[in-house]
Design an enzyme around this catalytic site. Structure first.
Site, PDB file in Angstrom:
ATOM      1  N   HIS A 111       9.870  46.335  48.577  1.00  0.00           N
ATOM      2  CA  HIS A 111       8.748  46.990  48.525  1.00  0.00           C
ATOM      3  C   HIS A 111       7.873  46.836  47.229  1.00  0.00           C
ATOM      4  O   HIS A 111       8.525  46.073  46.073  1.00  0.00           O
ATOM      5  CB  HIS A 111       9.009  48.770  48.512  1.00  0.00           C
ATOM      6  CG  HIS A 111       9.726  49.091  47.099  1.00  0.00           C
ATOM      7  ND1 HIS A 111      10.854  48.691  46.898  1.00  0.00           N
ATOM      8  CD2 HIS A 111       9.154  49.798  46.040  1.00  0.00           C
ATOM      9  CE1 HIS A 111      11.401  49.369  45.808  1.00  0.00           C
ATOM     10  NE2 HIS A 111      10.340  50.001  45.131  1.00  0.00           N
ATOM     11  N   ASP A 113       5.253  49.002  44.829  1.00  0.00           N
ATOM     12  CA  ASP A 113       5.279  50.063  44.432  1.00  0.00           C
ATOM     13  C   ASP A 113       3.682  50.896  44.863  1.00  0.00           C
ATOM     14  O   ASP A 113       3.018  50.282  44.811  1.00  0.00           O
ATOM     15  CB  ASP A 113       5.211  50.348  42.928  1.00  0.00           C
ATOM     16  CG  ASP A 113       6.739  50.184  42.385  1.00  0.00           C
ATOM     17  OD1 ASP A 113       7.858  50.574  43.405  1.00  0.00           O
ATOM     18  OD2 ASP A 113       6.903  49.857  41.046  1.00  0.00           O
ATOM     19  N   HIS A 265       9.954  44.213  44.834  1.00  0.00           N
ATOM     20  CA  HIS A 265      11.425  44.251  44.220  1.00  0.00           C
ATOM     21  C   HIS A 265      12.537  45.151  45.062  1.00  0.00           C
ATOM     22  O   HIS A 265      11.876  45.863  46.171  1.00  0.00           O
ATOM     23  CB  HIS A 265      11.318  44.659  43.009  1.00  0.00           C
ATOM     24  CG  HIS A 265      10.444  46.165  42.812  1.00  0.00           C
ATOM     25  ND1 HIS A 265       9.147  46.318  43.071  1.00  0.00           N
ATOM     26  CD2 HIS A 265      11.000  47.398  42.541  1.00  0.00           C
ATOM     27  CE1 HIS A 265       8.958  47.508  42.708  1.00  0.00           C
ATOM     28  NE2 HIS A 265      10.109  48.263  42.411  1.00  0.00           N
ATOM     29  N   ARG A 280      10.718  54.522  34.015  1.00  0.00           N
ATOM     30  CA  ARG A 280       9.538  53.542  34.294  1.00  0.00           C
ATOM     31  C   ARG A 280       8.412  54.239  33.876  1.00  0.00           C
ATOM     32  O   ARG A 280       8.120  55.271  34.119  1.00  0.00           O
ATOM     33  CB  ARG A 280       9.673  53.394  35.791  1.00  0.00           C
ATOM     34  CG  ARG A 280       8.952  52.208  36.037  1.00  0.00           C
ATOM     35  CD  ARG A 280       8.985  52.173  37.891  1.00  0.00           C
ATOM     36  NE  ARG A 280       7.681  52.956  38.341  1.00  0.00           N
ATOM     37  CZ  ARG A 280       7.618  53.053  39.637  1.00  0.00           C
ATOM     38  NH1 ARG A 280       8.565  52.676  40.562  1.00  0.00           N
ATOM     39  NH2 ARG A 280       6.669  53.901  40.299  1.00  0.00           N
TER      40      ARG A 280
END
Length: 289
Positions: A111, A113, A265, A280
């Site tokens: 995917h 983000d 990723h 994150r």
């Protein structure tokens, strides 16, 4: 040594940090830099150029605080607050990602983000706080190379096409947690379906890359649904080609900074019931074209 190699070697030699590529096209580990220290403009410019070249850059042994993590990411743009995922207490910009015996890893889908946003993120800075002894790697795929590897007929087929993106999986999780439909509907109004090009042109490099993903893309606009599904499956599968990938093995205090506009990723969920704890910080991007 040919001229192209000489120029690349000269450019690398002039950088204020060491660059060790993981593969020929994607992923590089940077050494000789401490993200806890203030970085001057020249170093930040060099980091941006290196990120654009390698799509994802990695740092080891970065024992930084949450405030330093945020400050580093903010040097590249405004920071995003994720509306659905858990945040670190007192830090709305920090996404707290913890998997353990009760919460197995689930980001094991290729995917890009938050493509369900009208303006998806520029990139993310992910920091490892606690990792398994073995497992829990993250793979990254070069979506420029994935596009360039398509046949001419396939490139012609996707040229000018757009696709609808939506936060379907988050909506399902909200229902599983018992969220009322009125609350879910309010989120839908705040974050309506986004329409993005199937092939995105990077705003800084001008290069084209595949910009659909299995996590958030729903269908291609103007296509019969069966044809759209078949074409999307073919495009999704490009990320799984090893020649387009790099793989990063985490250690505590490792950091990955990826360009969400140029790569996808996949977080390998092979470590249950071990603990994998990450934080994150995500940088706001712009509308794809």
């Amino acid at each position: 040594m040919n001229e192209a190699v000489r120029q690349e070697a000269a450019a690398t030699a002039s950088l204020p940090f060491d660059v060790t590529p993981l593969t020929p096209t994607i992923g590089a580990e940077l050494g000789g830099i401490d993200l806890a220290k203030p970085l001057d403009t020249a170093t930040l410019d060099a980091l941006r150029r290196t990120l654009l070249e390698w799509k994802v850059i990695f740092f080891r042994d970065q024992n930084i605080t949450t405030d330093e993590h945020i400050a580093f990411a903010r040097r590249f743009g405004a920071l995003e607050v994720h509306p659905f995922a858990p945040e670190k207490a007192g830090y709305p910009e920090v996404l707290a990602i913890t998997h353990d015996r009760e919460r197995p890893g689930r980001e094991n889908t290729w995917h890009s983000d938050v493509t369900w946003r009208l303006e998806p993120s520029l990139g993310s800075v992910l920091r490892a706080l606690e990792v398994p002894d073995v497992g829990g790697d993250t793979l990254f795929a070069d979506m420029y190379a994935a596009y360039e590897g398509l046949s001419d007929d396939m490139k012609a087929k996707v040229e000018g096409r757009t696709a609808i993106h939506d936060f379907t999986h988050f909506r399902a999780r909200m229902r599983q947690r018992g969220k009322p439909e009125a609350e879910i509907e309010a989120f839908q109004k705040q974050y309506p379906e986004a329409e993005h090009p199937v092939v995105r042109t990077h705003p800084e490099t001008g290069r084209k890359g595949i910009y659909v993903n299995a996590a958030f893309t729903q269908y291609i606009v103007g296509m019969e649904r069966g044809e759209s599904d078949a074409l999307l499956r073919h495009l999704y599968a490009q990320a799984a080609i090893p020649e387009y990938q790099c793989r990063f093995r985490w250690r505590t205090n490792s950091i990955a900074f990826w360009d969400n506009r140029a790569c996808q990723h996949y977080a390998v969920s092979d470590y249950w019931p071990a603990v994998r704890r990450m934080e994150r910080v995500t940088i706001v991007g712009d509308r794809p074209y």
